[in-house]
Design a protein around this motif. Structure first.
Motif, PDB file in Angstrom:
ATOM      1  N   TYR A 279      20.375 -36.357   1.176  1.00 40.41           N
ATOM      2  CA  TYR A 279      19.747 -37.523   1.793  1.00 40.41           C
ATOM      3  C   TYR A 279      20.177 -37.632   3.249  1.00 40.41           C
ATOM      4  O   TYR A 279      21.299 -37.296   3.599  1.00 40.41           O
TER       5      TYR A 279
ATOM      6  N   TYR B 260      20.387 -40.656   6.222  1.00 37.56           N
ATOM      7  CA  TYR B 260      20.332 -42.080   6.545  1.00 37.56           C
ATOM      8  C   TYR B 260      20.668 -42.231   8.023  1.00 37.56           C
ATOM      9  O   TYR B 260      21.292 -41.358   8.629  1.00 37.56           O
TER      10      TYR B 260
ATOM     11  N   ARG C 141      21.996 -45.269  11.049  1.00 44.17           N
ATOM     12  CA  ARG C 141      22.382 -46.615  11.425  1.00 44.17           C
ATOM     13  C   ARG C 141      22.249 -46.759  12.932  1.00 44.17           C
ATOM     14  O   ARG C 141      22.992 -46.138  13.682  1.00 44.17           O
TER      15      ARG C 141
ATOM     16  N   LYS D 108      22.958 -52.546  13.147  1.00 41.04           N
ATOM     17  CA  LYS D 108      21.930 -52.839  12.152  1.00 41.04           C
ATOM     18  C   LYS D 108      22.247 -52.152  10.823  1.00 41.04           C
ATOM     19  O   LYS D 108      23.286 -51.556  10.650  1.00 41.04           O
ATOM     20  N   GLU D 109      21.316 -52.291   9.903  1.00 35.28           N
ATOM     21  CA  GLU D 109      21.537 -51.720   8.590  1.00 35.28           C
ATOM     22  C   GLU D 109      21.504 -50.193   8.630  1.00 35.28           C
ATOM     23  O   GLU D 109      20.900 -49.591   9.520  1.00 35.28           O
ATOM     24  N   ILE D 110      22.140 -49.607   7.649  1.00 39.01           N
ATOM     25  CA  ILE D 110      21.989 -48.173   7.434  1.00 39.01           C
ATOM     26  C   ILE D 110      20.671 -47.999   6.689  1.00 39.01           C
ATOM     27  O   ILE D 110      20.480 -48.591   5.616  1.00 39.01           O
TER      28      ILE D 110
ATOM     29  N   PHE E  28      17.514 -45.587   5.077  1.00 37.48           N
ATOM     30  CA  PHE E  28      17.119 -44.324   4.454  1.00 37.48           C
ATOM     31  C   PHE E  28      16.090 -43.618   5.315  1.00 37.48           C
ATOM     32  O   PHE E  28      15.156 -44.243   5.829  1.00 37.48           O
TER      33      PHE E  28
ATOM     34  N   PHE F 162      23.783 -40.282   9.079  1.00 31.83           N
ATOM     35  CA  PHE F 162      24.608 -39.909   7.934  1.00 31.83           C
ATOM     36  C   PHE F 162      23.823 -39.003   7.001  1.00 31.83           C
ATOM     37  O   PHE F 162      22.640 -39.204   6.764  1.00 31.83           O
TER      38      PHE F 162
ATOM     39  N   TYR G 143      26.901 -40.849  -4.765  1.00 30.65           N
ATOM     40  CA  TYR G 143      26.678 -40.194  -3.497  1.00 30.65           C
ATOM     41  C   TYR G 143      27.994 -39.852  -2.859  1.00 30.65           C
ATOM     42  O   TYR G 143      28.972 -40.577  -2.991  1.00 30.65           O
TER      43      TYR G 143
ATOM     44  N   PHE H 157      29.051 -39.199   1.075  1.00 30.57           N
ATOM     45  CA  PHE H 157      28.550 -39.221   2.447  1.00 30.57           C
ATOM     46  C   PHE H 157      29.407 -38.353   3.352  1.00 30.57           C
ATOM     47  O   PHE H 157      30.623 -38.210   3.150  1.00 30.57           O
ATOM     48  N   GLY H 158      28.772 -37.837   4.371  1.00 32.09           N
ATOM     49  CA  GLY H 158      29.493 -37.156   5.428  1.00 32.09           C
ATOM     50  C   GLY H 158      30.008 -38.154   6.453  1.00 32.09           C
ATOM     51  O   GLY H 158      29.772 -39.361   6.342  1.00 32.09           O
ATOM     52  N   SER H 159      30.691 -37.621   7.459  1.00 27.32           N
ATOM     53  CA  SER H 159      31.285 -38.472   8.497  1.00 27.32           C
ATOM     54  C   SER H 159      30.265 -38.976   9.496  1.00 27.32           C
ATOM     55  O   SER H 159      30.559 -39.880  10.269  1.00 27.32           O
ATOM     56  N   GLY H 160      29.094 -38.396   9.484  1.00 27.55           N
ATOM     57  CA  GLY H 160      28.057 -38.850  10.386  1.00 27.55           C
ATOM     58  C   GLY H 160      28.054 -38.115  11.711  1.00 27.55           C
ATOM     59  O   GLY H 160      29.071 -37.544  12.137  1.00 27.55           O
TER      60      GLY H 160
END
Lengths: 114, 116
Positions: free
Chosen positions: B33, B35, B37, B41-43, B45, B91, B105, B107-110
């Motif tokens: 996936y 995502y 941000r 604001k919101e993270i 999809f 992300f 899930y 997640f990676g560090s982004g």
């Protein structure tokens, strides 16, 4: 469509005091709820989730969250805050139709003051 | 097991340039996936792969964004040409199954993208 609200952009708490990070949700049907944390320069880390069962969910690093269906809330709590808890916290709900997809709140920055 | 790896960790590019972000999921995770941000604001999809196939790209902002997952392994997200509003943290996450609440899930560090 579902949504998540985190009403506080920032929460400040003294070290050793209890902390609460608020989250409310809007979803039709039974919610699947999550808390994630992002420490500085790190990725999103899973803290805990509510799927079903006990309303009080215990997670990593001493955190817990209370699911309240009548108030549509899922507040994150910890009895005694540590300076190392300072981070960005995100509440999320799983999409009811697209089960693989999370809807996140805006995040709350928690600062624990020594 | 190794986590989800993203690189670069930071990228600063000028408006109009092209940038490619890369994500290496956990080995054996078929679901990947993206995502994003945007500041404050919101993270949100962006899209979902199952192996090499795009299952849902409904969150992709516009056709300047192109995601691929060659051979069902790593994924790239290309922004071409980049605009100022593309700035944010991207992300990547992976999961073994498609029902995130069961399999979880990671997640990676982004990648923090700044378009100037």
């Amino acid at each position: 469509a579902q949504s998540v609200a985190q009403p506080e952009d920032q929460v400040n708490v003294a070290e050793g005091n209890p902390l609460t990070v608020k989250c409310t949700y809007s979803v039709s049907g039974n919610p699947y709820l999550f808390w994630y944390v992002q420490y500085p320069n790190r990725g999103l880390q899973f803290l805990l989730k509510y799927i079903t069962g006990d309303n009080l969910v215990k997670g990593s690093y001493g955190f817990e969250a209370e699911f309240n269906k009548s108030q549509t809330s899922f507040h994150l709590k910890k009895p005694s805050a540590l300076v190392s808890d300072s981070a960005l916290y995100f509440c999320a709900v799983r999409d009811l139709v697209k089960s693989y997809q999370l809807t996140f709140g805006k995040g709350t920055k928690l600062s624990v003051i020594p | 097991e190794a986590g989800v790896t993203q690189f670069p960790s930071h990228s600063v590019i000028e408006k109009g340039q092209t940038v490619t972000l890369r994500c290496d999921p956990i080995s054996g995770h078929d679901n990947l996936y993206w995502y994003r941000r945007v500041m404050g604001k919101e993270i949100k999809f962006l899209l979902h792969f199952v192996k090499e196939s795009k299952q849902d790209e409904s969150g992709m902002p516009n056709n300047r964004f192109l995601a691929e997952r060659t051979g069902g392994t790593y994924s790239t997200l290309k922004v071409q040409p980049a605009e100022l509003e593309d700035s944010g943290v991207y992300f990547c996450a992976s999961s073994r199954g498609g029902r995130g609440e069961n399999y979880g899930y990671t997640f990676g560090s982004g990648t923090r993208l700044t378009v100037v």
